[in-house]
Design a protein around this motif. Structure first.
Motif, PDB file in Angstrom:
ATOM      1  N   THR A 113       3.117   2.183   2.287  1.00 19.09           N
ATOM      2  CA  THR A 113       3.608   2.599   3.594  1.00 19.09           C
ATOM      3  C   THR A 113       4.911   1.880   3.914  1.00 19.09           C
ATOM      4  OG1 THR A 113       2.331   0.906   4.743  1.00 19.09           O
ATOM      5  CG2 THR A 113       1.280   3.055   4.439  1.00 19.09           C
TER       6      THR A 113
ATOM      7  N   ASP B  53       0.814  -1.215   0.000  1.00 20.16           N
ATOM      8  CA  ASP B  53       0.000   0.000   0.000  1.00 20.16           C
ATOM      9  C   ASP B  53       0.849   1.266   0.000  1.00 20.16           C
ATOM     10  OD1 ASP B  53       1.068  -0.196   2.500  1.00 20.16           O
ATOM     11  OD2 ASP B  53      -0.819   0.056   3.596  1.00 20.16           O
TER      12      ASP B  53
ATOM     13  N   GLU C 219       4.107   7.837  12.176  1.00 21.45           N
ATOM     14  CA  GLU C 219       3.200   7.336  13.221  1.00 21.45           C
ATOM     15  C   GLU C 219       3.971   6.354  14.093  1.00 21.45           C
ATOM     16  OE1 GLU C 219      -0.700   4.453  13.822  1.00 21.45           O
ATOM     17  OE2 GLU C 219       0.062   4.879  11.805  1.00 21.45           O
TER      18      GLU C 219
ATOM     19  N   THR D 218       7.090   0.384   7.144  1.00 27.61           N
ATOM     20  CA  THR D 218       7.125   0.061   8.566  1.00 27.61           C
ATOM     21  C   THR D 218       8.579  -0.141   8.969  1.00 27.61           C
ATOM     22  OG1 THR D 218       4.967  -1.009   8.453  1.00 27.61           O
ATOM     23  CG2 THR D 218       6.342  -1.521  10.356  1.00 27.61           C
TER      24      THR D 218
ATOM     25  N   VAL E 284       1.598   6.518  -3.611  1.00 23.40           N
ATOM     26  CA  VAL E 284       1.161   7.421  -2.544  1.00 23.40           C
ATOM     27  C   VAL E 284       1.699   8.802  -2.893  1.00 23.40           C
ATOM     28  CG1 VAL E 284       1.241   7.980  -0.101  1.00 23.40           C
ATOM     29  CG2 VAL E 284       1.184   5.578  -0.821  1.00 23.40           C
TER      30      VAL E 284
ATOM     31  N   ARG F 128       5.667   3.902  11.559  1.00 30.22           N
ATOM     32  CA  ARG F 128       5.292   3.830  10.149  1.00 30.22           C
ATOM     33  C   ARG F 128       5.480   5.196   9.505  1.00 30.22           C
ATOM     34  NH1 ARG F 128       1.357  -0.267  11.631  1.00 30.22           N
ATOM     35  NH2 ARG F 128      -0.065   1.351  12.385  1.00 30.22           N
ATOM     36  N   ALA F 129       5.989   5.183   8.254  1.00 26.25           N
ATOM     37  CA  ALA F 129       6.172   6.408   7.482  1.00 26.25           C
ATOM     38  C   ALA F 129       5.333   6.314   6.214  1.00 26.25           C
ATOM     39  CB  ALA F 129       7.638   6.606   7.124  1.00 26.25           C
ATOM     40  N   THR F 130       4.580   7.359   5.931  1.00 25.95           N
ATOM     41  CA  THR F 130       3.725   7.406   4.744  1.00 25.95           C
ATOM     42  C   THR F 130       4.306   8.393   3.739  1.00 25.95           C
ATOM     43  OG1 THR F 130       1.789   6.953   6.110  1.00 25.95           O
ATOM     44  CG2 THR F 130       1.385   7.812   3.904  1.00 25.95           C
TER      45      THR F 130
END
Length: 585
Positions: free
Chosen positions: A53, A51, A92, A55, A225, A132-134
């Motif tokens: 992201t 997706d 996050e 982790t 993203v 987590r980094a988006t």
């Protein structure tokens, strides 16, 4: 051949595994007390999700040489790309295994403060951080990649035994995976690291700060993203609302305060209002005194007009000297009244000017005055005497110069405070509040500028000063439009040369001379020059006075030259996303 390659990869992988497991084979508490504070081992496990992201699980073995509460880990969230584009990669924090922690967030960073403020630890402690980094994946036309600063370059302690493992989704083609690494300080292109790629998993090992690059295909294996760009209100205004408030409202409040103060203390009493033409100077004041009250300033022009006025009144004589080839016109001044110091008709500023010009001699040339910097150091005293005379005559309640200096000092102090604050920001001492601090510094500087600007309008004349100002304004009107009042000046003897210094003080010499261009006037006895050999003409004479004035400006303004001294894949470590640093507390 393929089999031997697989065996070699297996051995390298085993060595990597042993290297990462060695610190855990012996209980941390049983290891010897460290001699100094350091990161004994740092491993980052990075999993790229389908997706988009990322982790991250960081395992940090931190050696405490003295009792401390714990560590902090700084994780950047705002980055500037190579093309200058600003992007935000939100972080996050999921967990910190076995330790209490607090998050401290700013516009550019998340700080994880790990440990108990009521308890200290020592020796080697392990911290496992999951976050987590988006938006950390970078997308290109032919591939996607992770460009990640594993350790960061802002640690307060040395790091060693750094490892990282990148795991890619099943949809990634293992044959398409590419990799690279960079080690050392920010900007370093050293590649002092070992890489072990096994299908969709790539491992790295280094003893220096580590930045890794892993690319893959096909396109679409990892969901796109879109990068998050800073929003004006959400990312600039709202987090910096205090700074914006100071930058906007502080100058507005300062303006309101200063305007009220000007109305109360700086605005002149109400005068006559109507312009009434006057045919002589007010209160028999000298040209420099009239100029001081009229403009509330004393400048170089006031010294020059005083010299001409003294010549008109018979204290000195001015003569043009023969002009040498390619040289500027020179003039000679002859003192006609050597006992001028005791002359009661002279004002203090006039005595000072004559003393500066002649000293113990009775003749001096303009070139000599210029070359020996005669007026250097004397200008402040001459200004002080003119301002002092104006205060003594009750035209001002306080010297205009003193009033302006007070406001300039306050304004300059505020600007200096803003500069010092800016220096603090530049040193990075308030890095998390850079924009807030910058806005505060701008607000303070604007207030300082406003104070200095208002200071120019704060000198206040008394009622007597306003009366003299109105009279001077009417006299200036007469000198500027003398042709309209021909009968009036025809009645006065030597009116042209008597009022010439005043016309110079008001800057209307050309208009005053133009009114006399068709009038036969006697040549002034105080001036000799070749330009007047063919007969006296007011217009020609005004040009000679203009040359004299230009030369005197150079002489009065000349200062000695002061000495001075002088002295005369591409990428790199620290690039990409991730990074930050840490330390203990």
């Amino acid at each position: 051949m393929k089999r031997s390659t697989n065996i070699r990869r297996g051995l390298v992988g085993l060595l990597f595994g042993l290297a990462l497991l060695l610190p855990s084979l012996q209980p941390l508490s049983a290891q010897s007390q460290p001699e100094y504070e350091e990161v004994r081992a740092f491993h980052s496990d990075l999993t790229v999700g389908s997706d988009g992201t990322l982790t991250v699980v960081e395992t940090i073995d931190y050696a405490f040489a003295a009792p401390r509460h714990g560590i902090f880990r700084d994780l950047p969230i705002r980055y500037e790309l190579d093309d200058g584009e600003q992007v935000i990669v939100p972080i996050e924090v999921v967990s910190v295994d076995g330790w209490p922690y607090e998050l401290e967030k700013s516009k550019s960073m998340v700080r994880i403060r790990i440990g108990d403020p009521d308890r200290t630890v020592t020796g080697i402690q392990r911290y496992v951080i999951t976050y987590r980094a988006t938006g950390a994946v970078r997308y290109f036309d032919d591939h996607d990649e992770l460009y990640w600063n594993v350790t960061g370059n802002d640690w307060e302690v040395p790091l060693s035994r750094i490892g990282a493992t990148v795991r890619l989704p099943d949809a990634v083609d293992g044959q398409s995976v590419t990799h690279d690494c960079f080690t050392g300080g920010v900007g370093s292109t050293e590649r002092d690291c070992e890489i072990d790629p096994v299908g969709r998993t790539v491992s790295f090992l280094s003893d220096d700060p580590l930045t890794l690059v892993v690319g893959w295909g096909p396109k679409g294996a990892v969901a796109f993203v879109a990068p998050r760009h800073p929003e004006f209100w959400a990312d600039y205004v709202r987090p910096n609302i205090f700074g914006f408030a100071v930058a906007i409202f502080l100058p507005v409040l300062a303006f309101a305060f200063l305007f009220g103060r000007w109305r109360k203390y700086g605005r002149d009493p109400e005068g006559a209002g109507t312009l009434v033409v006057q045919y002589d100077p007010p209160d028999k004041l000298t040209p420099a005194e009239v100029s001081t009250v009229f403009s509330e300033r004393v400048g170089t022009r006031d010294i020059i007009v005083t010299i001409v006025d003294l010549a008109v009144r018979g204290y000195l004589k001015i003569a043009e000297l023969p002009k040498a080839f390619l040289s500027q016109k020179d003039f000679e001044f002859t003192l006609l009244k050597p006992g001028f110091v005791k002359d009661e008709l002279l004002k203090q500023h006039e005595v000072k000017i004559l003393n500066v010009m002649f000293g113990s001699s009775e003749k001096v040339t303009l070139r000599q005055l210029t070359n020996r910097y005669a007026f250097d150091g004397s200008l402040p005293l001459i200004r002080q005497r003119l301002y002092g005379q104006a205060v003594a005559d009750r035209y001002f309640s306080e010297s205009p110069d003193k009033t302006r200096i007070k406001y300039r000092s306050v304004g300059g102090g505020l600007i200096l405070l803003a500069v010092v604050f800016g220096f603090i920001l530049d040193q990075g001492w308030l890095a998390d509040d850079l924009l807030n601090g910058t806005l505060v510094a701008v607000g303070i500087a604007l207030v300082g500028i406003l104070v200095m600007v208002f200071g120019s309008f704060m000198p206040r004349k008394t009622s007597e000063g306003v009366r003299v100002h109105d009279h001077a304004r009417g006299f200036r009107e007469y000198l500027s439009t003398a042709e309209k009042y021909r009968l009036k000046w025809q009645e006065s003897e030597n009116v042209f040369e008597r009022w010439l210094p005043y016309a110079m003080a008001f800057g209307v010499v050309d208009k005053w001379s133009e009114a006399f261009k068709s009038i036969a006037l006697p040549q002034p006895g105080w001036y000799e020059g070749q330009s007047l050999s063919a007969g006296f003409s007011a217009v020609v004479f005004s040009r000679s006075i203009g040359s004299l004035q230009s030369g005197l400006i150079r002489a009065v303004s000349s200062t000695p030259r002061r000495s001075s001294s002088g002295s005369g894949f591409g990428g790199s470590s620290g690039g990409g996303f991730g990074g930050g640093g840490g330390g203990s507390w």
